[in-house]
Design a protein around this motif. Structure first.
Motif, PDB file in Angstrom:
ATOM      1  N   UNK A 747       0.837  -1.201   0.000  1.00 35.41           N
ATOM      2  CA  UNK A 747       0.000   0.000   0.000  1.00 35.41           C
ATOM      3  C   UNK A 747       0.872   1.251   0.000  1.00 35.41           C
ATOM      4  N   UNK A 748       0.406   2.258  -0.687  1.00 36.08           N
ATOM      5  CA  UNK A 748       1.021   3.599  -0.687  1.00 36.08           C
ATOM      6  C   UNK A 748       2.472   3.543  -1.116  1.00 36.08           C
ATOM      7  N   UNK A 749       2.763   2.784  -2.138  1.00 38.15           N
ATOM      8  CA  UNK A 749       4.104   2.812  -2.742  1.00 38.15           C
ATOM      9  C   UNK A 749       5.204   2.388  -1.812  1.00 38.15           C
ATOM     10  N   UNK A 750       5.046   1.321  -1.113  1.00 39.35           N
ATOM     11  CA  UNK A 750       6.072   0.746  -0.213  1.00 39.35           C
ATOM     12  C   UNK A 750       6.550   1.774   0.814  1.00 39.35           C
ATOM     13  N   UNK A 751       5.578   2.305   1.534  1.00 41.31           N
ATOM     14  CA  UNK A 751       5.903   3.214   2.641  1.00 41.31           C
ATOM     15  C   UNK A 751       5.474   2.569   3.953  1.00 41.31           C
ATOM     16  N   UNK A 752       6.234   2.788   5.017  1.00 42.60           N
ATOM     17  CA  UNK A 752       5.820   2.253   6.333  1.00 42.60           C
ATOM     18  C   UNK A 752       4.585   2.994   6.838  1.00 42.60           C
ATOM     19  N   UNK A 753       3.456   2.309   6.862  1.00 43.95           N
ATOM     20  CA  UNK A 753       2.194   2.924   7.258  1.00 43.95           C
ATOM     21  C   UNK A 753       1.766   2.572   8.693  1.00 43.95           C
ATOM     22  N   UNK A 754       2.360   1.515   9.235  1.00 43.70           N
ATOM     23  CA  UNK A 754       1.898   1.042  10.550  1.00 43.70           C
ATOM     24  C   UNK A 754       3.041   1.114  11.561  1.00 43.70           C
ATOM     25  N   UNK A 755       2.743   1.721  12.700  1.00 37.58           N
ATOM     26  CA  UNK A 755       3.719   1.838  13.790  1.00 37.58           C
ATOM     27  C   UNK A 755       3.254   0.961  14.942  1.00 37.58           C
ATOM     28  N   UNK A 756       4.150   0.116  15.406  1.00 35.16           N
ATOM     29  CA  UNK A 756       3.833  -0.791  16.503  1.00 35.16           C
ATOM     30  C   UNK A 756       5.001  -0.839  17.468  1.00 35.16           C
ATOM     31  N   UNK A 757       4.704  -0.994  18.745  1.00 35.22           N
ATOM     32  CA  UNK A 757       5.734  -1.113  19.772  1.00 35.22           C
ATOM     33  C   UNK A 757       5.609  -2.440  20.490  1.00 35.22           C
ATOM     34  N   UNK A 758       6.735  -2.958  20.926  1.00 34.73           N
ATOM     35  CA  UNK A 758       6.753  -4.210  21.679  1.00 34.73           C
ATOM     36  C   UNK A 758       7.595  -4.042  22.934  1.00 34.73           C
TER      37      UNK A 758
END
Length: 1605
Positions: A747-758
């Protein structure tokens, strides 16, 4: 002299003293036995008992061989527990670990299958039980303050009555203090007649109306007092003690309603009531009391054994009759009376040494968590709570109604490491997805009515049935937890109002900023509040296992423990002791505003799954924690949904239980969906959600769990093998061919769209690379080979780079692996580097204040592994050998400094390893010499020797580290006594202690005493000394006795530990340095106190056996007795003008008359007499010539040059002295006295007298102040700070009224004052009783020696001086009874010494007894009068019942002397005492037919004349002529008593001198000289053998006159 070893005179003074000793005195106690020559010190001006010279290194006994030799004797000994170690001394227990949770470990997978050594070792640590070495008697180690079961029962101490505690403004009359607390039984008006023997002498006119009061005192006696009127309380006009009454009979011959109280002397008292009823009431009451007295007396006679002694019939007196009539015996069986007195003194002897929700129309879901607003971070996981009712929960879909009570906790435990007021408990409230937040909260903000409520309820049912799986944010609330920095709960404030959760402030940072405005009123008022309340009950506990503590309160409710997110710093780090392996996932942000593939994606939800494969048919693992009420673990979890948000933020927390074994395929899979919220368009069969993308995150990165935030690309679908597409730094790390093969569309031209923390919360996985690599290297089989690879050593060195918090987290597992490496690795470099890192760990723990974790590891966790069969090495031996290398003088000095400070850790591990080794191998049942190999003995010996050298080398540069190391080594050596050959341990102790034998080095000597102190604190110190039973008397010889009186080689071989301690104590006392004496004396005092308070040795038989170990201490204390005297003199240097006696060979002089010299072979104090005292009335100074006094002065100057002992040191030594002489068997004490030389005997009794004075009770007002010797005053004591210096008008002294001010008194708080005063009072009484026991034993066995020269010998003067000290120092009322009983026995035993020997003893006794007769305690006055009565009776009988020749004179002389010190002598108390003395004389039936009563009456008349003359002198003070004339008449009246005549003539001469009438003064002095010359002449005639007892007083007073001159 025959029978006495030759003693070279060290000074003129000693020679003079020894010259006065007769042959019988010198041989009286020691006998003709030969003794080895004693070593003497020329610097000490005394003949002292010294010890045989000992080498520094004493031959260490073979303890085990001695035990084998004495095996039969020990077995037959009734006190075998004093000789053998208990069989249950040490035990090893395995305690199951108390887990914090019901489900602790994964069930399906074993730790061996993980393939990770760290995981294996962690699981082994958490699963293994606690391995504790139980020292069953460890509570008895340490000093006496830490002994168990020491119930001193101070709450049971009865207050002792001391005269010093009485109010000086109140007179204690008619029954003493007890009368002030009397219980009134009856009172009323009666008519009183006279006391008479015949009723005919009483007429109606003699009756007077008086108010009578019948009361019962605390001591059980009854008294009938009468007053002039009924205004009580006031002093009564008279009193009748029912003890002196026989009965009450009716007598109405003279007055109606009359009755008579019959007395024991045959007389009676007529009384009359005002009515017949009153008469009968009084008669009945009095007769019932008299009958009870009679039965009590008969019972007491039976208990006393029916000795047949009859109480004297003494007439009653309304002034002050005696309270009780003590038995008066003139010639009793001395042994029988002594035994009776001893039994009475043993009674009561003491040891001298503290949520409820309101009704709701739709379900709500609450999560609670903690936030730290100082650091703006979340500090706990979420606690999910379901407070919905069963009806409300029925709105949800059926699959959501699966309700599990075990997974619906309503109580949880939050752990807070750093409590402070800025910690908030935040509640986040969610509801079923319905629409926008504003739309959903609107019905709650409007005024409610039934129509609106029904509408909302209907809408909620519809929404829950279709969208019950999805949540949306609704509201939040917060409350403060603590109100201060100390962690006290804030129980006043509750939760705030419920605030609507704005969709734009739901992100993590925005939410933090939102709740940070919680305390800002201007900010919080802008928030929209929702009507509603949330109530939570908070409790606090500081338990290490809080879940266990709270479960006890409510066992029915499940309890959930919430994980704490501790800051990454060592301050809050704790060791991992329980299994936990959880991963927290935090979806942060999703940006779908720029993507064009899914145009309808608005209500976005994130579904989180944990998978172990990327295959198409792979299923998610059921390891995600479910919501309350559902299953414990589910396969997926959804985030809350924000309505119509293309770029939503999330506040959800997903909790995942990680598998035990992680591999590269484990990953998190995120599925994004659009959820339709329009319920009106919903049709059956339609799906409410539409998948709009996928993202994934591998769990492992570089072999470790990935933590922190990650930016992920979003793919439209999941291809098979998608984990090959690694996302690194915003790019896809995969080849183009593989990318084309997978056919992934981003999605969106291979851009990091999701931020997650662990966030990883695991106790088996680490994020630290150094720790990870170390366990990887240890897992390598080649690591333990002989040629260890460099990778292992490098990894050990890299461990120094581990963060402190990581080190603390994995501390138990890491220490286990390091110790295993030391044990099994035979590569020396690896062992040394491992040991260096161990020291680094300890240093870091100390730096971070985490030493308790190391102690807990040693105590509960450490356990030795089965030794490697190939090498045969054990952990304790490996550690011992490593210490030899590390402590070698050639090793790195900078490292050794840390090692010395932390060497305790190594020795604790060695000791525990030794214990577990013995238990595991069963060697604890074999002889001690065969338990451990010689290699271990050699390693321990070398290691301790190296440690001693290192401590000596570094004690100047790093003194603190050296002291810590010294304590650690000494403690380890004491532990070895329970495991190893005790003879070998003795060698280690002796060699180690002798290393510090440098008298010129204070620090090293203090370390040496600390080593010995540790030895004395060992719980089995007594058995180490083998206190055997004494040898039977028939087997004893002169050279071979059962008692060791000296610290010689024989003593040290048999009692080695005590020998070590006493040897150093003797050296410290001889050195004279305070720095050396203080620890030595403190060590001995603490050791003796511990023995006295140890519950194991509470019986008297055990105390006697223990006390015999310290017999040589008596000699040590006596050697430094001259320093004790110097201390007492030093306390009085500011008051030398008072010249108060410190030690005397007899009774003390009056204040201002001179300083008595001590009864020692040398005399400390010197000739301090002033010219005023040159013709004092009496003297008992043993020095009779001017030359002797001059030599005494020279000798005392030498003594005063010695360094004096401090008061604390003297007090400690005397307490030890009293303990020993009280508890040792009588045979031992008699043997000790027998081996003393005559020159040393007086010193023993001077120590007793010092005990009386030092431990005297100074009153409640003096508690808390510095109480020095003889610096506090109370009646009956000889205090120079409060005694008036003015001279009596009846003595030849100055008449100026000068006085010393009273000592300042500081009153402490009531509670502390009463407790301290009570203890001081009982201590003084106990000291008194102890000394009375000693005197009783001595006088019983040395009666013949005491009567040499009719008692005119040094031994008698010293013994009598101790007796007299009891009267000089105020004692308790309880002690006074025993003291006077002892005086009765003493007078009967040695009456010849009082009435045939020198007059000094009789005079001194009269002075002190008369002093007691003025006491404000009526019981003391009664005892004093009875003793005077006995004194006069004995004198009367010895003179053939012809008169009171000696007592008459000495009593008058004593009264004259006492008028200077005691102005109250002329007051009412003394007058009543004289009356009571007459009563005793009149009631003594055995002398009723003689003129004894007349003689006593004449004596009391003469005493009253002296009192009247003194009062008259006070009136004539302003008329010199009349005053001189009065003196002249008084001198003439004593023409028959040389002493009194000289006294009055000298006083008259002084009057003339004051008036400048020198001729008359000269004439008085001429008369004095003539009288003295005549006295000396008659004395010379008697010495030539005239044999006639001539002289004015009939008892040879001439020597006394000479000494007066």
């Amino acid at each position: 002299m025959d029978g006495r070893p030759a003693v070279r005179s060290l000074s003129r003074a000693r020679g003079a003293v020894l010259a006065r000793l007769s042959k019988r005195e010198c041989s009286s106690l020691s006998g003709p036995t030969e003794r080895p020559p004693v070593r003497r010190f020329a610097i000490l001006p005394s003949v002292v008992l010294t010890h045989d010279p000992l080498p520094w290194h004493v031959e260490v006994p073979d303890y085990e061989a001695i035990l084998e030799e004495l095996k039969l004797q020990i077995k037959e000994d009734p006190l075998v527990d004093l000789l053998e170690f208990p069989a249950d001394d040490i035990s090893v227990q395995s305690k199951p670990r108390q887990n914090r949770a019901a489900t602790c470990f994964p069930e399906s997978t074993s730790e061996k299958e993980s393939g990770n050594l760290l995981v294996e070792e962690c699981l082994k640590t958490y699963k293994s039980p606690e391995n504790v070495v139980c020292y069953n008697y460890k509570d008895y180690s340490g000093d006496f303050q830490h002994l168990p079961k020491v119930d001193l029962q101070r709450h049971l101490l009865v207050p002792h009555v001391y005269e010093v505690d009485l109010d000086t403004n109140k007179e204690e009359e008619n029954g003493g203090v007890a009368s002030q607390m009397a219980t009134v039984l009856k009172q009323g008006w009666l008519h009183k007649g006279n006391f008479t023997n015949s009723s005919n002498s009483v007429t109606m006119k003699t009756f007077k109306r008086r108010y009578f009061e019948l009361s019962r005192r605390e001591d059980g006696t009854h008294v009938l007092q009468f007053h002039k009127d009924e205004r009580l309380p006031r002093e009564p006009k008279g009193a009748i003690f029912l003890d002196s009454c026989l009965g009450v009979v009716e007598n109405s011959r003279i007055r109606r309603h009359g009755f008579e109280v019959k007395m024991v002397d045959g007389g009676g008292l007529l009384l009359a009531a005002e009515s017949a009823g009153d008469m009968d009431s009084w008669r009945t009451t009095l007769n019932s009391l008299l009958q009870s007295h009679f039965h009590a007396a008969m019972k007491a006679d039976d208990n006393d054994g029916g000795d047949g002694q009859k109480r004297p019939d003494v007439p009653d007196s309304p002034l002050e009759p005696p309270e009780s009539w003590p038995q008066l015996e003139l010639a009793p069986d001395s042994r029988s009376q002594a035994e009776t007195n001893w039994q009475r003194r043993q009674d009561g002897r003491l040891n001298i040494f503290t949520l409820d929700a309101e009704t709701q129309v739709e379900p709500f879901f609450i999560s609670l968590s903690l936030y730290d607003m100082r650091t703006n971070r979340k500090i706990s996981a979420d606690f999910h709570v379901d407070l919905n009712s069963t009806a409300t929960r029925g709105f949800l879909p059926r699959d959501q109604q699966v309700y599990d009570n075990s997974n619906c906790p309503l109580q949880a435990v939050f752990t807070i490491s750093d409590p402070h007021p800025d910690i908030l408990l935040v509640a986040r409230i969610e509801k079923v997805l319905q629409g926008s937040v504003a739309q959903c909260t609107e019905p709650y903000l409007k005024p409610g009515d039934s129509k609106t409520a029904q509408k909302v309820l209907k809408q909620a049912r519809l929404v829950c049935s279709h969208l019950g799986h999805y949540r949306m944010p609704f509201a939040w609330a917060a409350r403060q937890i603590f109100h201060d920095e100390s962690g006290h709960l804030d129980r006043k404030l509750g939760f705030s109002a419920l605030y609507r959760q704005e969709a734009t402030r739901i992100g993590h940072d925005d939410f933090i900023r939102q709740i940070s405005d919680f305390h800002r009123q201007e900010k919080i008022t802008k928030l929209q509040s929702i009507p509603g309340t949330l109530d939570i009950i908070l409790e606090v506990t500081r338990s290490e296992n809080p879940g266990h503590s709270f479960r006890k309160a409510n066992r029915r409710q499940p309890l959930c423990e919430i994980d704490e997110f501790v800051p990454e710093c060592a301050r809050f780090a704790r060791p991992h002791l329980f299994y936990a392996n959880r991963l927290y996932v935090y979806p942060r942000h999703l940006r779908y505003d720029a993507q064009k593939i899914f145009p309808k994606a608005r209500n976005l939800a994130v579904c989180v799954e944990f998978r172990d494969s990327d295959e198409p048919n792979a299923q998610p693992l059921q390891c995600i924690y479910g919501k309350p009420g559902s299953l414990v673990f589910t396969r997926s979890a959804n985030t809350a949904i924000l309505h119509h948000q293309l770029c939503p933020h999330f506040w959800d927390e997903i909790k995942i239980e990680l598998p035990l074994c992680l591999h590269e395929k484990h990953h998190l899979l995120f599925t994004f969906s659009h959820v339709s919220c329009d319920v009106s368009k919903w049709r059956e069969g339609d799906s409410t959600e539409l998948k709009v993308g996928h993202a994934w995150l591998p769990v492992l990165q570089d072999g470790r769990v990935h933590t922190g935030e990650a930016q992920l690309f979003v793919a439209t679908h999941l291809p098979s093998g998608y984990l090959a597409l690694r996302q690194q730094q915003g790019t896809i790390s995969v080849s183009r061919e593989k990318h084309l093969e997978l056919d992934v569309k981003w999605l969106d031209g291979v851009k990091p769209l999701f931020t997650v923390g662990t966030r990883l919360f695991s106790t088996i996985y680490t994020q630290d690379p150094h720790l990870h690599d170390f366990f990887l290297q240890c897992h390598n089989p080649q690591a333990m080979a002989q040629s260890a690879p460099s990778g292992l050593i490098d990894s050990i060195k890299d461990l120094h780079e581990i963060k402190p918090q990581v080190m603390i987290h994995f501390l138990p597992t890491l220490l286990n692996q390091l110790l295993r490496l030391i044990t099994l690795s035979i590569h020396e470099d690896a062992s040394i580097n491992t040991a260096r890192f161990l020291v680094h760990i300890i240093h870091q723990c100390q730096k971070e204040s985490c030493m308790m974790y190391l102690h807990n590891y040693v105590k509960c966790i450490f356990k030795v592994e089965v030794q490697d069969q190939a090498s045969g090495r054990t952990t304790h031996e490996a550690l011992a050998k490593v210490l030899v290398v590390l402590l070698d003088p050639t090793f790195d000095s900078s490292f050794v400094e840390k090692l010395l400070k932390h060497i305790w850790f190594f020795y604790e591990l060695i000791h525990k390893s030794m214990v577990q080794y013995l238990v595991q191998t069963g060697l604890n049942s074999v002889p001690r010499g065969q338990r451990f190999p010689a290699s271990l003995h050699e390693a321990l010996k070398s290691g301790i020797l190296n440690a001693a050298r290192r401590i000596m080398q570094r004690q100047r540069e790093v003194p603190e580290e050296a002291r810590i190391a010294n304590r650690s080594v000494a403690t380890f050596l004491t532990h070895c006594f329970s495991l190893m050959d005790r003879g070998f341990v003795f060698c280690l102790f002796n060699n180690y202690a002798n290393t510090f034998s440098h008298p010129d080095n204070k620090t090293l000597m203090e370390m040496k005493f600390e080593v010995l102190q540790t030895l004395g604190n060992y719980e089995h110190f007594v058995p180490l000394n083998l206190p055997q039973r004494p040898m039977p008397k028939e087997k004893q010889t002169t050279q071979n006795t059962c008692w060791h009186m000296r610290v010689n080689e024989a003593f040290c071989r048999r009692h080695f530990p005590v020998g070590l301690i006493l040897r150093e104590l003797g050296v410290a006392l001889c050195e004279g340095s305070t720095e050396l004496r203080r620890p030595a004396i403190s060590m001995l005092h603490g050791l003796i106190t511990k023995h006295a308070l140890d519950a194991r040795y509470a019986s008297q038989d055990r105390q006697k056996r223990i006390a015999t170990l310290y017999l040589p201490v008596l000699s040590l204390i006596q050697e430094c007795a001259h320093r004790i005297v110097s201390m007492s003199l030093g306390l009085q240097q500011d008051n030398l003008n008072c010249k108060e006696e410190v030690f005397s060979s007899g009774p003390p002089r009056s204040a201002g008359l001179g300083l008595e010299l001590p009864a020692f072979p040398f005399h400390a104090g010197g000739n301090l007499r002033s010219s005023e005292s040159r013709i004092s009335v009496a003297s008992i100074d043993s020095v009779s010539s001017i030359a002797e006094r001059r030599s005494t002065l020279d000798c005392s100057s030498l003594v005063l040059q010695q360094e004096k002992l401090t008061k604390t040191e003297v007090r400690s030594l005397l307490l030890v002295f009293l303990y020993i002489v009280r508890h040792i068997p009588p045979d031992a004490l008699l043997a000790y006295w027998k081996q003393l030389t005559p020159a040393n005997i007086p010193g023993f009794f001077s120590l007793l007298k010092m005990c009386v004075k030092l431990f005297k009770y100074c009153g409640k007002n003096h508690h808390g102040t510095s109480t020095t010797l003889d610096q506090s005053h109370h009646p009956g004591s000889r205090s120079h700070t409060t005694a008036l210096v003015r001279r009596s008008q009846t003595l030849p002294t100055r008449r100026s009224a000068h006085g010393m001010p009273r000592a300042a008194r500081v009153r402490s708080p009531d509670g502390v004052e009463v407790t301290g005063a009570l203890l001081a009072a009982h201590l003084s009484t106990e000291v008194c009783l102890n000394i009375l026991d000693i005197l009783d034993l001595f006088t019983t066995h040395h009666k013949e020696q005491l009567l040499i020269d009719q008692g005119d010998n040094t031994l008698m003067r010293n013994v009598f001086g101790v007796y007299l000290a009891f009267l000089q120092v105020g004692q308790s009322l309880a002690a006074q009874a025993h003291i006077f009983a002892a005086f009765h026995l003493f007078l009967n035993q040695f009456k010849l010494a009082f009435f045939r020997g020198r007059v000094a003893m009789c005079e001194a006794l009269c002075v002190e007894v008369l002093r007691c007769s003025c006491s404000r305690l009526s019981d003391v006055r009664s005892h004093a009068c009875l003793l005077l009565h006995l004194l006069m009776r004995l004198d009367f009988e010895l003179t053939g019942r012809t008169g009171l020749s000696r007592t008459h004179t000495q009593i008058v002389v004593a009264v004259s002397r006492l008028m200077a010190e005691m102005p109250e002598l002329g007051e009412k108390r003394f007058q009543k005492a004289l009356t009571l003395l007459n009563c005793y004389a009149a009631g003594d039936n055995s002398v009723k037919e003689s003129d004894f009563c007349h003689q006593v009456g004449e004596l009391t008349r003469r005493v009253r004349d002296v009192l009247a003359a003194t009062a008259l002198m006070e009136q004539q003070r302003q008329d010199p002529d009349a005053l001189v004339e009065l003196h002249c008449r008084l001198a003439d009246s004593y023409a028959g008593v040389a002493q009194l005549r000289v006294a009055w003539l000298d006083s008259m001469a002084r009057l003339h001198m004051d008036g400048d009438d020198y001729p008359e003064a000269a004439m008085c002095n001429v008369h004095i000289a003539a009288i003295i010359a005549e006295c000396l002449k008659r004395e010379a005639q008697q010495h030539r053998g005239s044999g006639e007892e001539n002289g004015l007083d009939g008892k040879n007073p001439w020597r006394d006159c000479g000494e007066i001159y």
